[in-house]
Write a protein that holds these residues in place. Sequence first.
Motif, PDB file in Angstrom:
ATOM      1  N   ARG A   1     -21.483-111.037 -20.732  1.00 40.99           N
ATOM      2  CA  ARG A   1     -21.176-109.791 -21.445  1.00 40.99           C
ATOM      3  C   ARG A   1     -22.227-108.730 -21.177  1.00 40.99           C
ATOM      4  O   ARG A   1     -21.909-107.559 -20.971  1.00 40.99           O
ATOM      5  CB  ARG A   1     -21.052-110.054 -22.942  1.00 40.99           C
ATOM      6  CG  ARG A   1     -19.769-110.738 -23.322  1.00 40.99           C
ATOM      7  CD  ARG A   1     -19.540-110.735 -24.819  1.00 40.99           C
ATOM      8  NE  ARG A   1     -20.584-111.426 -25.549  1.00 40.99           N
ATOM      9  CZ  ARG A   1     -20.567-112.715 -25.847  1.00 40.99           C
ATOM     10  NH1 ARG A   1     -19.554-113.456 -25.473  1.00 40.99           N
ATOM     11  NH2 ARG A   1     -21.552-113.275 -26.518  1.00 40.99           N
ATOM     12  N   ARG A   2     -23.503-109.128 -21.164  1.00 37.46           N
ATOM     13  CA  ARG A   2     -24.564-108.146 -20.877  1.00 37.46           C
ATOM     14  C   ARG A   2     -24.445-107.607 -19.455  1.00 37.46           C
ATOM     15  O   ARG A   2     -24.599-106.416 -19.222  1.00 37.46           O
ATOM     16  CB  ARG A   2     -25.944-108.782 -21.089  1.00 37.46           C
ATOM     17  CG  ARG A   2     -26.325-108.940 -22.541  1.00 37.46           C
ATOM     18  CD  ARG A   2     -27.778-109.342 -22.686  1.00 37.46           C
ATOM     19  NE  ARG A   2     -28.084-110.620 -22.064  1.00 37.46           N
ATOM     20  CZ  ARG A   2     -27.883-111.801 -22.618  1.00 37.46           C
ATOM     21  NH1 ARG A   2     -27.350-111.883 -23.809  1.00 37.46           N
ATOM     22  NH2 ARG A   2     -28.211-112.913 -21.986  1.00 37.46           N
TER      23      ARG A   2
ATOM     24  N   TYR B   1     -23.817-103.596 -18.475  1.00 40.34           N
ATOM     25  CA  TYR B   1     -24.667-102.781 -17.621  1.00 40.34           C
ATOM     26  C   TYR B   1     -23.942-102.336 -16.357  1.00 40.34           C
ATOM     27  O   TYR B   1     -24.177-101.256 -15.844  1.00 40.34           O
ATOM     28  CB  TYR B   1     -25.954-103.524 -17.265  1.00 40.34           C
ATOM     29  CG  TYR B   1     -26.875-103.641 -18.453  1.00 40.34           C
ATOM     30  CD1 TYR B   1     -27.324-102.496 -19.107  1.00 40.34           C
ATOM     31  CD2 TYR B   1     -27.276-104.873 -18.934  1.00 40.34           C
ATOM     32  CE1 TYR B   1     -28.152-102.575 -20.200  1.00 40.34           C
ATOM     33  CE2 TYR B   1     -28.103-104.975 -20.032  1.00 40.34           C
ATOM     34  CZ  TYR B   1     -28.544-103.826 -20.668  1.00 40.34           C
ATOM     35  OH  TYR B   1     -29.348-103.917 -21.749  1.00 40.34           O
TER      36      TYR B   1
END
Length: 111
Positions: A100-101, A105
Motif C-alpha cells: 500500500r505504501r 508513493y
Amino acid sequence: MAATKEKRIAWFLRAPGCGLAVVAAPNYEQATVKAAELWGVPWGKIVSQIEVERTAEQKPNVCVECGGVYNYSRDALCERCRNRKRREHEEMRKAAGAYRRREFYRKGKKQ
C-alpha cells in the motif's frame, strides 16, 4: 444430570486478505467468531467472506496441523504451530502495508 461432552472440531477457515486460521469450535458460527478474533478484524464485516477449507475432528492433545502431541492446552494447535501461524499472519500484514505504501508513493509521483 450428566454433563454431555461436546465434540470439538478443528476448522480450517480462510478469508480474502486474512490467510488461513485453524480454530477449535463445536460449530461453524463459533469457529467464525474465533477466526475473526484471531485475524483482528470485525466479525460482522468478514463473516460473509469466510470459506471453510476443511474440518477435522480434534483429538485431545493432538495438534491438527503437525500431528504432534501436547498436553497443556485445549487449542487445536500446539505452541510451535500457533507461533508459526502468528508469524505468517504478521508477515502477510507487513507485506500488505508495504504494498500500500509503495502504491501510494507511485501514484503521488505520477501526478
